[in-house]
Enzyme design. Structure first.
Site, PDB file in Angstrom:
ATOM      1  N   GLU A 410      12.053  10.465   8.098  1.00 12.41           N
ATOM      2  CA  GLU A 410      11.246   9.626   7.203  1.00 12.41           C
ATOM      3  C   GLU A 410       9.879   9.275   7.795  1.00 12.41           C
ATOM      4  O   GLU A 410       9.390   8.156   7.642  1.00 12.41           O
ATOM      5  CB  GLU A 410      12.027   8.361   6.828  1.00 12.41           C
ATOM      6  CG  GLU A 410      13.276   8.671   6.021  1.00 12.41           C
ATOM      7  CD  GLU A 410      13.930   7.431   5.411  1.00 12.41           C
ATOM      8  OE1 GLU A 410      13.604   6.306   5.848  1.00 12.41           O
ATOM      9  OE2 GLU A 410      14.752   7.585   4.496  1.00 12.41           O
ATOM     10  N   GLU A 518      19.896  12.814   3.976  1.00 10.11           N
ATOM     11  CA  GLU A 518      20.410  11.435   3.918  1.00 10.11           C
ATOM     12  C   GLU A 518      20.636  11.099   2.462  1.00 10.11           C
ATOM     13  O   GLU A 518      19.727  11.242   1.640  1.00 10.11           O
ATOM     14  CB  GLU A 518      19.413  10.471   4.562  1.00 10.11           C
ATOM     15  CG  GLU A 518      19.944   9.063   4.758  1.00 10.11           C
ATOM     16  CD  GLU A 518      18.980   8.229   5.610  1.00 10.11           C
ATOM     17  OE1 GLU A 518      18.572   8.719   6.685  1.00 10.11           O
ATOM     18  OE2 GLU A 518      18.631   7.113   5.189  1.00 10.11           O
TER      19      GLU A 518
END
Length: 794
Positions: A410, A518
């Site tokens: 991220e 994820e």
């Protein structure tokens, strides 16, 4: 002599606070605390809301460690290296008052050659370690503090393998034959050129020789050279999650005119894998979906100081659930986890970084509570990232379980801190309650176009030392980042929570494989995998609850897992089993029908008020199920593939509720029953025992007894678990030490050093270390009948 590895986990002295002169060998540490490794001081201190919510309201600070040890005279003339699997963080290390170096990263394995500093014979040696974790808002999750992983001493000949210098690969493999390749980097610390034969031997699990591959090499003095030894292996047994067969790879050197000696032993697997942009992931030519979970590195009461059996217990449960893959979030984990994944059959995504050259928001007073802090790894990224990245790859590249190198998690999270003028406002997947002003574009923030440059740099760095594993990352906002080159250098693209973009991205990047790096626990997220061949799988956030990333005091952990902090199964565990497991199963969970909370708690209980309506869920992978209340059928229902479970609304009546799930074609069946339980009556203790192998390492400072795990349950008069019980229990140990009590309640801020704690949903787990042949454990709590357990042999 053969290369020898010694454990250095016992006999350490610890002091919390700063002692500026403690690096000196003559410094007196007699009054310091005796500790053994791994050690995490953060969980040995009280939680406080004055600390950071992101790191679990746990203490940081400065700590010193000192180890006194001796080396036998026979080691004189050998090369001596000390290896630290992980120190969190900012470690400075001395040997006999000589400064060895500084290492900032708390998750990287690193070592120092101490040949010139150590003494042999009767003269004592001293290792001094200073650990600085004064930045307590340095992460988005719990980190731990101290020497949180094992320490070893490597003794080898001056002609030896470079550190992690054997690289095993299988360019081709089938059940008929495999092409095997050994790359050996040989270091010559002698003053003369040396010629030697390098032999790599593969041994099968039964000890028989499967194959041997040799070559001759000349290495100049004080230099290193690489030799490739390759050949074929007939009728290999292939490694896979369903059949995790391992071979022992032994590397030996035979210098000219001298006897041979072993320089390295490790376990390897024979397997091939590939990613296809249209058809997903293939292992040994078989289409395979990643049924994965993300995991952090802590274990509740133990903090970051885990040992192999702690992970083994957890992985056993994940395996039974149907899980076949682990993502190491968001840093390299302890080496023992990779060994277990090799043995037990898990595919792995190994991840290097959570931030690069710019800081992410670190929440210190609650999730999305402004202002955040900005401590962390980014300060060291420019100077240290390549060394950290190479250390991860060289350490882990021989594990058959490791499939993917992830270079970041991220990094493209919107406005954290990168943004772009093409988006006036951006909202990330974890931005609940985030102020509107923080979502707006600002030209004063770093431009997200920089991320493509950094991703390309990291990908090239990985490929400079390993082209056999694909490179990926976990993208948080591909709405922007995929359009400015962030994915262009990758072999596989990972998306976090972006199932709705799969089809569009597949069209835009027809040659790029995709997976869910994820994902939420939502059933639709799994259907996005099963319905699309080109999606290789998913990694749930998370497999196990973890300390930190807390939403606000007194919550000190994340409850996102399928297992609690104590490693016990939640009802969601069985829900996921119904999606992933191939074994017939059925499981019931219940909740009040009028409970309209967003996150309704489903428990395995049949204790309610007479007549009230109860929602009953049946998780099953069989096509139909029939529910019985006190032996009377409430009807049979078929499982709708579009729904995650079968539901009934049942007026409560005391007794039992049972489900019988079945497949009329295969005749497979599964059953589960919930009963109305009585008041809590007694305590039950059960020692969890490892079924796996232990590392065969000899300690030069004495052995450290393995941690004992004892599961505690509160039962009724009929020996049934009382899942609604929260009794306060007292623990007494003779012949051992109580390391901590974990009940899995993420809002329980009782000190982990306390000898008493309330059970959570009727259970908790004890972590103990014996110091005598027999350890006696007593657990009591009014008005329950206490329990006594003797562990060991008289």
């Amino acid at each position: 002599m053969n290369t020898t590895t010694h454990l250095l986990n016992n006999g350490w002295k610890f002091y919390y606070g700063d002692k500026p002169d403690a690096w000196q060998k003559g410094f007196c540490d007699q009054d310091w605390q005796d500790v053994c490794l791994p050690h995490d001081w953060s969980v040995q201190m009280p939680f406080s809301r004055e600390y950071s919510s992101g790191t679990g309201y746990a203490a940081g600070g400065i700590g010193w460690y000192r180890l006194h040890f001796s080396l036998p005279e026979q080691y004189r003339g050998k090369r001596i290296r000390i290896c630290f699997d992980g120190i969190y963080k900012n470690s400075r290390i001395w040997c006999n008052s000589y400064y060895l170096g500084y290492y900032p990263n708390g998750y990287t394995t690193f070592s120092y050659d101490i040949t010139e500093q150590v003494h042999f014979g009767e003269e004592e040696n001293l290792i001094s370690v200073r650990v600085d974790r004064t930045e307590i808002a340095d992460s988005r999750w719990f980190t731990g503090s101290g020497i949180t992983r094992k320490v070893t001493l490597l003794v080898e000949e001056p002609l030896h393998l470079a550190e992690n210098g054997m690289f095993f690969t299988t360019p081709e493999a089938s059940c008929e034959s495999a092409a095997v390749r050994f790359e050996n980097e040989v270091v010559n610390d002698f003053d003369q050129t040396r010629t030697l034969t390098v032999t790599n031997t593969l041994f099968a699990e039964d000890g028989t020789t499967a194959g041997s591959y040799s070559g001759t090499l000349t290495v100049p003095a004080h230099s290193s050279s690489v030799i490739i030894c390759e050949g074929s292996l007939q009728h290999p047994r292939l490694w896979s999650p369903d059949c995790p067969v391992l071979y022992q790879a032994v590397t030996s050197f035979t210098p000219e005119g001298e006897e041979s000696y072993t320089t390295n032993c490790c376990r390897v697997g024979i397997r091939t894998f590939s990613f296809d942009p249209d058809h997903g992931f293939f292992l040994n030519g078989v289409s395979t979906k990643f049924k994965g979970v993300c995991v952090h590195h802590d274990a509740g009461a133990l903090g970051a100081a885990l040992t192999r059996p702690i992970w083994e217990r957890r992985l056993q449960k994940l395996k039974k659930m149907g899980c076949n893959a682990i993502r190491c979030s968001h840093n390299p984990h302890m080496p023992e986890l990779y060994d277990l994944c090799d043995e037990m059959g898990f595919l792995m995504m190994d991840e290097a970084f959570d931030e690069w050259e710019a800081p992410k928001n670190k929440w210190s007073t609650g999730h999305n509570v402004y202002p955040p802090k900005h401590e962390g790894y980014y300060l060291h990224f420019p100077d240290w990232h390549k060394k950290d990245l190479f250390a991860m790859i060289r350490r882990d590249r021989n594990h058959p379980s490791v499939i993917l190198w992830s270079i970041g998690n991220e990094i493209d999270y919107p406005n954290d801190p990168y943004c772009h003028p093409s988006f006036a406002t951006m909202t990330g997947n974890n931005d609940a309650n985030k102020p509107a002003a923080e979502r707006l574009y600002s030209p004063d923030r770093p431009n997200a176009e920089r991320l493509a440059v950094l991703a390309r740099m990291l990908t090239e760095e990985v490929k400079s030392i390993d082209t056999t594993h694909p490179v990926t990352l976990a993208a948080a906002f591909p709405e922007l980042s995929s359009r400015i080159g962030f994915l262009d250098s990758l072999d596989v693209a990972g998306y976090n929570y972006k199932e709705h973009l799969y089809e569009e991205s597949h069209r835009r990047f027809p040659d790029l494989p995709f997976l869910g790096s994820e994902n939420s626990h939502d059933y639709k997220a799994w259907r996005a995998v099963t319905d699309k061949d080109y999606i290789s799988g998913q990694f749930l956030w998370t497999g196990i609850d973890y300390l930190g990333e807390a939403h606000g005091w007194p919550v000190r952990a994340s409850g996102a897992g399928l297992l609690t902090l104590a490693g016990f199964e939640k009802s969601g565990y069985y829900r996921r089993m119904s999606f992933w497991s191939e074994q017939p199963m059925a499981r019931l969970a219940t909740a009040r029908a009028n409970d309209d909370r967003r996150w309704k708690a489903y428990l395995e209980t049949w204790n309610y008020t007479p007549g009230e309506e109860v929602e009953v869920l049946c998780y099953t992978n069989l096509p139909e199920a029939e529910l019985f209340l006190n032996g009377i059928s409430l009807g049979k229902k078929e499982r709708d593939e579009k729904e995650e479970c079968i539901r009934w609304i049942v007026p409560f009546a005391s007794g039992s509720i049972q489900v019988t799930a079945s497949d009329p074609f295969s005749q497979k069946t599964a059953f589960h029953t919930l009963e109305t339980v009585y008041a809590p009556c007694r305590i039950h203790l059960s020692e969890w025992k490892s079924s796996g192998r232990q590392a065969d390492l000899v300690s030069v400072t004495g052995d450290v007894p393995e941690i004992v795990q004892v599961e505690v349950s509160v039962l009724d008069q009929n020996d049934r678990l009382v899942v609604t019980d929260a009794s306060l229990l007292q623990v007494t140990v003779n012949g051992g030490t109580l390391l901590g009590i974990e009940n899995g309640d993420i809002s329980d801020c009782t000190d982990y050093t306390s000898s008493s704690r309330r059970v959570f949903q009727g259970r908790m787990i004890l972590f103990l270390r014996p110091f005598s042949a027999v350890m006696e454990l007593t657990v009591s709590g009014e008005p329950l009948t206490p329990a006594v357990l003797r562990i060991g042999k008289d």
